[in-house]
Structures are given as structure tokens and as C-alpha cells.
Design a protein around this motif. Sequence first.
Motif, PDB file in Angstrom:
ATOM      1  N   VAL A 138       0.909  -1.100   0.445  1.00 14.87           N
ATOM      2  CA  VAL A 138      -0.105  -0.334  -0.149  1.00 14.87           C
ATOM      3  C   VAL A 138       1.102   1.280   0.158  1.00 14.87           C
ATOM      4  O   VAL A 138       0.683   2.012  -0.290  1.00 14.87           O
ATOM      5  N   ILE A 139       1.665   0.638   0.881  1.00 15.80           N
ATOM      6  CA  ILE A 139       2.907   2.483   1.204  1.00 15.80           C
ATOM      7  C   ILE A 139       3.938   2.431  -0.448  1.00 15.80           C
ATOM      8  O   ILE A 139       3.701   3.069  -0.927  1.00 15.80           O
ATOM      9  N   ALA A 140       3.646   0.869  -0.873  1.00 15.98           N
ATOM     10  CA  ALA A 140       4.579   1.565  -1.589  1.00 15.98           C
ATOM     11  C   ALA A 140       4.205   1.887  -3.393  1.00 15.98           C
ATOM     12  O   ALA A 140       4.681   2.563  -4.068  1.00 15.98           O
ATOM     13  N   TRP A 145       9.310  -0.751   3.391  1.00 17.52           N
ATOM     14  CA  TRP A 145      10.179  -1.703   3.593  1.00 17.52           C
ATOM     15  C   TRP A 145      10.053  -1.943   4.864  1.00 17.52           C
ATOM     16  O   TRP A 145      11.582  -1.433   5.416  1.00 17.52           O
ATOM     17  N   PRO A 146       9.177  -1.979   6.039  1.00 18.54           N
ATOM     18  CA  PRO A 146       9.040  -1.768   7.046  1.00 18.54           C
ATOM     19  C   PRO A 146      10.475  -2.920   8.071  1.00 18.54           C
ATOM     20  O   PRO A 146      10.701  -2.496   9.048  1.00 18.54           O
ATOM     21  N   VAL A 147      10.902  -4.100   7.696  1.00 22.66           N
ATOM     22  CA  VAL A 147      11.127  -4.989   8.323  1.00 22.66           C
ATOM     23  C   VAL A 147      12.881  -4.155   8.535  1.00 22.66           C
ATOM     24  O   VAL A 147      13.211  -4.070   9.797  1.00 22.66           O
ATOM     25  N   GLY A 148      13.565  -3.611   7.633  1.00 24.03           N
ATOM     26  CA  GLY A 148      14.314  -3.070   7.652  1.00 24.03           C
ATOM     27  C   GLY A 148      14.771  -2.099   8.625  1.00 24.03           C
ATOM     28  O   GLY A 148      15.669  -1.330   8.482  1.00 24.03           O
ATOM     29  N   ASN A 149      13.351  -1.166   9.258  1.00 20.30           N
ATOM     30  CA  ASN A 149      13.364  -0.101   9.978  1.00 20.30           C
ATOM     31  C   ASN A 149      13.215  -1.298  11.308  1.00 20.30           C
ATOM     32  O   ASN A 149      12.768   0.230  12.051  1.00 20.30           O
ATOM     33  N   GLU A 183       9.779  -3.549 -10.481  1.00 20.52           N
ATOM     34  CA  GLU A 183       9.057  -4.041 -10.141  1.00 20.52           C
ATOM     35  C   GLU A 183       8.962  -4.226  -7.935  1.00 20.52           C
ATOM     36  O   GLU A 183       7.611  -5.335  -7.759  1.00 20.52           O
ATOM     37  N   PHE A 184       9.472  -3.182  -7.725  1.00 17.91           N
ATOM     38  CA  PHE A 184       9.003  -2.820  -6.183  1.00 17.91           C
ATOM     39  C   PHE A 184       8.430  -1.484  -6.183  1.00 17.91           C
ATOM     40  O   PHE A 184       8.640  -1.241  -4.967  1.00 17.91           O
ATOM     41  N   GLY A 185       7.988  -1.665  -6.977  1.00 26.79           N
ATOM     42  CA  GLY A 185       6.484  -0.152  -6.810  1.00 26.79           C
ATOM     43  C   GLY A 185       7.775   1.272  -7.490  1.00 26.79           C
ATOM     44  O   GLY A 185       6.761   2.442  -6.806  1.00 26.79           O
TER      45      GLY A 185
END
Length: 237
Positions: free
Chosen positions: A41-43, A53-57, A132-134
Amino acid sequence: MRTKRFIEPVAVTAALVLVTGLLWLTDADRYITSLVPRDHVIAAALPECDRAWPVGNLFPWDTLYKIAPIPAVLLACSAALVLLIGFFKAQFAPWRKKAVFILLLLALGPGLVINVLLKGQLGRPRPRQIVEFGGQYEFTQCWQPGTGGSNSSFPSGHAAIAFFLMAPWFVLHDKKKRWAEAFLMSGLLFGTLVGIARILQGGHFVSDILWAGGLLYLVGSLLGLFLGVYRDTSADH
């Protein structure tokens, strides 16, 4: 001993080329990145935003990202201090060349080669920038020119500065082998962990991390040969 010093960078280069070929043939860069959890959704709403990319934060990855330069700064400050003291204290004089090596490796490796010549020129889009990733750019393989502009994905600057923790390996491993090995292993581990953080943040591909460490090692090996920081142990036998 000298022959070994020349063989080492050749072997490292061959290994880097081999692994890079496998990454190209298998499209592993995109596949591994596709496994990283993303907020679609954010992408969709905010292309190229690292919040997609929430995990990286999350801890510990966000902390690793923030502290990545600290060991390199401490090493550089220590080297500068040793260099300065070496002009006034005789017992530190033999370490001046090694201190110069540390400072030059920082300037040439993470500085000139990785951040200026490659990141600033190749323009490889980051994972969060490709379609591919937004994002809006087409994917390019490592070493291929892209349209991502300056401060691009290849290679990883944060991983390179983290891998710099291995720098004392080059000046210690002839006389203080255990210390040298400790720095080498610590540098490889720290650089890898920071690299994983950058992958989880959508900032880099696996090949960006691989070449960040590989290029630093190659620059260190060649600079060590050029400055003559390696001790020729053949006279000891």
C-alpha cells in the motif's frame, strides 16, 4: 611471500566474477529482494519510499544502518593519531606507514572507488526504485549502467564503510596474526550485517554488498603491495 601477495587479489577477483556470473544467470538479485517483506500500500502511494520496507526499519537493522560508519571513523582517528605521534616518539615511527595505509584505504576504497567512481557514475537503480518493487526504473544488473542517477545502488556505500573494519588485517597479519584475523572476521561480519540491513530497507541488492566488500579487499591488497606494508618473511626461514 611476495608471490602470494600477487596471487591473492587475482583469486579474489576470480571469485567475485564467478559469483557475479551466477547472480546474473539465476537473476538472484531480484529473487532474493522479492523475498523481503514489503508494504504494498505504501509502495503504491509513495514510490521509492523506504517505509514500504518495514523490516529494515526495525531493530537491529535500523541501528546497524546508523552506526555503520563509526568503526571506520575510530580507525581513521586512531591512524591519524599514530601517524602524528610517530614523528615525535621513536617507538611509533615504524607504524607511520601502516597508519598512512589505513587513511589511504579509507580515502581510496569507500571514498574514491566506491562512492565517487561507481556509485556516482553507474546509476544502477536501488530495489525500491525499480518497477517490480513500486518504483519507476527498469532493473539493471551490477556493473551495467542504469538510469538511477548519482548515489546509485552499486556498490553499497554503507556496507563498504562497515567492511572497512577489516582494514587492520592488511597491516597486522604478518606480525600479529591473531589480531589481524580478529579484524578480518569482525569486518566481514559487520559489513555483512549492515549489508543485510540495506537489503531489508530496499536500498541495495546482494551484488551491491558482495562488491562493496570485494572492492575494499582488492583496493587494500593492491595498496598494501604499492606501499610495501607487508613484511617479507622469507628472510626468517
